[in-house]
Design a protein around this motif. Structure first.
Motif, mmCIF file in Angstrom:
data_model
loop_
_atom_site.group_PDB
_atom_site.id
_atom_site.type_symbol
_atom_site.label_atom_id
_atom_site.label_comp_id
_atom_site.label_asym_id
_atom_site.label_seq_id
_atom_site.Cartn_x
_atom_site.Cartn_y
_atom_site.Cartn_z
ATOM 1 N N THR A 282 0.813 -1.222 0.000
ATOM 2 C CA THR A 282 0.000 0.000 0.000
ATOM 3 C C THR A 282 0.844 1.269 0.000
ATOM 4 O O THR A 282 0.410 2.301 -0.506
ATOM 5 C CB THR A 282 -0.930 0.008 1.219
ATOM 6 O OG1 THR A 282 -0.150 -0.123 2.427
ATOM 7 C CG2 THR A 282 -1.910 -1.151 1.149
ATOM 8 N N ARG A 288 -4.716 5.099 0.519
ATOM 9 C CA ARG A 288 -5.272 5.671 1.746
ATOM 10 C C ARG A 288 -6.776 5.441 1.774
ATOM 11 O O ARG A 288 -7.456 5.600 0.756
ATOM 12 C CB ARG A 288 -4.967 7.172 1.843
ATOM 13 C CG ARG A 288 -3.481 7.494 1.916
ATOM 14 C CD ARG A 288 -2.893 7.040 3.237
ATOM 15 N NE ARG A 288 -1.476 7.378 3.362
ATOM 16 C CZ ARG A 288 -0.488 6.545 3.091
ATOM 17 N NH1 ARG A 288 -0.768 5.313 2.664
ATOM 18 N NH2 ARG A 288 0.774 6.912 3.213
ATOM 19 N N ASN A 318 -7.226 -1.969 0.228
ATOM 20 C CA ASN A 318 -8.073 -1.436 1.297
ATOM 21 C C ASN A 318 -9.051 -2.454 1.872
ATOM 22 O O ASN A 318 -9.356 -2.399 3.064
ATOM 23 C CB ASN A 318 -8.864 -0.227 0.778
ATOM 24 C CG ASN A 318 -7.991 0.968 0.504
ATOM 25 O OD1 ASN A 318 -7.127 1.320 1.304
ATOM 26 N ND2 ASN A 318 -8.195 1.603 -0.640
ATOM 27 N N THR A 324 -4.389 -0.692 5.490
ATOM 28 C CA THR A 324 -4.894 0.681 5.613
ATOM 29 C C THR A 324 -5.853 0.848 6.789
ATOM 30 O O THR A 324 -6.474 1.904 6.924
ATOM 31 C CB THR A 324 -5.600 1.101 4.309
ATOM 32 O OG1 THR A 324 -6.632 0.155 3.998
ATOM 33 C CG2 THR A 324 -4.606 1.151 3.158
#
Length: 559
Positions: A282, A288, A318, A324
């Motif tokens: 990530t 994000r 995600n 995250t």
């Protein structure tokens, strides 16, 4: 007569007066130049000193006095080592069209042999002068940056050309892929980044932090996981000793329905999803995850992810890992990312997906997960044998969620940098499931997902475009013609660019009606599209400030 023609005895050459006797010169460069001018009245001892040779020497002297060529020359010393070569810039042309100058490096030593520029380099000089291209500054040199962010500006609207821009950096635009009469054409972009070992490809610096190398390795694994697992299976199949294990495993792969019966949330490995390696993945972009409102853990949800992009890096990072912080942002909710059913028929790759908690995107799988039907029989048996607190807890009525990438293969063909083109109106199945199961629909918008790759666009009438449509209909996925960066360069390869992807999770929407009709589905879909448009208007200036200007850079629902 014989005495008159007898050769005279050889006479040792006299020591030039500028050399000192009894002194040894360790280096030829330290010794003064030899004065070998023949004395008057002396005969020439070799053919090189003959009058014929002397006439040739005069011609060479006349040629040496000729005026120099009009082409500019580059006064650049030959590097003696790879480390010294890094101190020089391979940029061949000056912006003023006259004499080229080195951008960086040690001072040029005197008495250096000039090198004539090739016609190709002169042509690049004139092109760069017309376009106002600037080389990298000394502060940018050596950094791990993408060359696509330092390319000249190409404007759309030229006659006979259609294309899409990418790689914006300030006022500069990046590479444009043009289509001309069904044939894909790339413009000739000069090499502008230093540390290049060729004139066309910009290479990454040799000394890169280990953290960035680990990030690249994880992205390579994600990109090539299917190919590596499939290759490993065929390699093991070539060894007869593995057949007693591989044959039963093949039966399991083709007959098992664990990716369809809703058991994926119970089979996942929380340890595997929380490994530090996913942080490297990530942080490559970086990815994000942003929450707008908290979600009630007593209810169930469908996360509708937009856009699909090329490979949906944001959806995987995600919603399939904890890198995250999904569990921290939405405590009490167990999420399952859904993918194509065909991915679970690939040996070894199937088990890799199940360990991450993925499941099939079929209707049966969606309903089974949201209803909590996939609990293994072993859990029910343990609850009968073990005391309370030791056995697995029974599935709750809420806290279950699935993530669906709505656009699918059709939307991947619309993944152009700086744009947000979504396929929503034709996708009604997830809304019907939400209405039938009384679960909330949560729109998810990933800003930057389309900026990770450049895509070549064939014309709609070309054979290549028809081939893409045929593959999408038969195989369930599309084959976009993409290019981005490589492992050790910034120009050639299939790795995504290092560009941020900000995923915003919106407000849940619940259907409150009684009877499910097509008219009710249309109303619910209009509400959903309005919520998507509201999210875009609210966050586009924050997360999509470098989008294409004008209507092309706005949110467009194409179908």
């Amino acid at each position: 007569m014989s005495s008159s023609r007898a050769a005279k005895p050889h006479r040792a050459a006299a020591i030039p007066p500028n050399l000192k006797t009894g002194v040894s010169y360790a280096d030829a460069a330290d010794a003064p130049p030899l004065d070998m001018t023949p004395e008057p009245g002396k005969s020439y001892a070799s053919a090189a000193q003959s009058p014929k040779h002397k006439s040739r020497s005069k011609k060479e002297k006349r040629r040496s006095k000729a005026p120099p060529a009009s082409n500019p020359v580059e006064t650049r010393p030959r590097p003696s080592s790879l480390e010294e070569e890094d101190d020089y810039d391979d940029y061949d042309g000056g912006l003023d069209g006259s004499t080229t100058e080195r951008i960086s490096g040690p001072p040029t030593p005197p008495n250096n042999t000039p090198r004539q520029l090739s016609p190709e380099s002169l042509r690049r000089v004139s092109q760069e002068k017309e376009k106002g291209v600037k080389p990298l500054t000394s502060t940018e040199k050596g950094k791990d940056i993408d060359k696509s962010q330092h390319s000249p500006v190409f404007k759309e609207g030229e006659e006979g050309l259609t294309g899409y821009e990418s790689g914006t950096s300030g006022e500069e635009k990046g590479l444009i892929d043009y289509t001309l009469g069904g044939t894909m054409v790339l413009p000739d972009v000069p090499a502008l980044v230093s540390h290049t070992f060729s004139k066309d490809i910009s290479w990454a610096p040799l000394h890169v932090p280990l953290e960035r190398r680990l990030q690249t390795i994880m992205v390579i694994w994600f990109t090539l996981a299917i190919s590596l697992c499939f290759s490993l299976f065929w390699f093991l199949l070539a060894i007869p000793l593995t057949w007693p294990l591989l044959l039963p495993y093949l039966l399991y792969v083709f007959l098992s329905t664990s990716h369809l019966d809703g058991s994926s949330p119970f089979r996942r490995s929380h340890l595997f999803r929380s490994l530090p390696i996913w942080k490297h993945y990530t942080n490559y972009f970086p990815l994000r995850l942003h929450r707008t409102v908290p979600l009630d853990p007593t209810k169930n949800y469908i996360f509708a992810y937009h856009p699909h992009g090329i490979i949906s890096h944001g959806a995987f990072g995600n919603f399939a890992t904890e890198a995250t912080g999904f569990s921290k942002l939405f405590p009490g909710i167990t999420n399952t990312l859904l993918t194509l059913d065909s991915n679970f028929r690939i040996p070894f790759y199937r088990d890799y997906l199940l360990a991450l908690g993925l499941a099939s995107v079929s209707r049966k799988s969606c309903e089974s997960i949201l209803r909590g039907k996939g609990e293994p029989r072993s859990h029910r048996l343990l609850r009968r044998i073990l005391p309370a607190g030791w056995a697995p807890n029974p599935p709750s009525e809420g806290g279950r969620a699935i993530t669906i990438v709505i656009g699918g293969a059709r939307e991947s063909l619309e993944a152009f940098p700086g744009r947000m083109r979504l396929v929503v109106k034709r996708r009604r199945g997830f809304l019907k499931i939400a209405m039938r199961e009384r679960v909330g629909v949560v729109p998810v918008l990933a800003f930057g997902e389309n900026d990770l790759y450049n895509q070549l666009v064939p014309t709609s009438t070309s054979l290549l475009s028809k081939l893409q449509s045929a593959v999408k209909k038969t195989m369930g996925f599309a084959l976009p013609l993409i290019h981005a960066r490589g492992i050790f360069n910034y120009d050639v390869g299939l790795l995504p660019y290092r560009k941020p992807v900000n995923t915003v999770v919106g407000k849940p929407m619940f259907w409150e009606g009684e009877e499910i009709t097509e008219e009710e589905v249309d109303v619910f879909q209009r509400r959903y599209i309005e919520e998507l448009e509201r999210m875009w208007e609210e966050h586009k200036e924050t997360f999509a400030s470098e989008r294409v200007k004008g209507e092309e850079g706005e949110l467009v629902i194409i179908e």
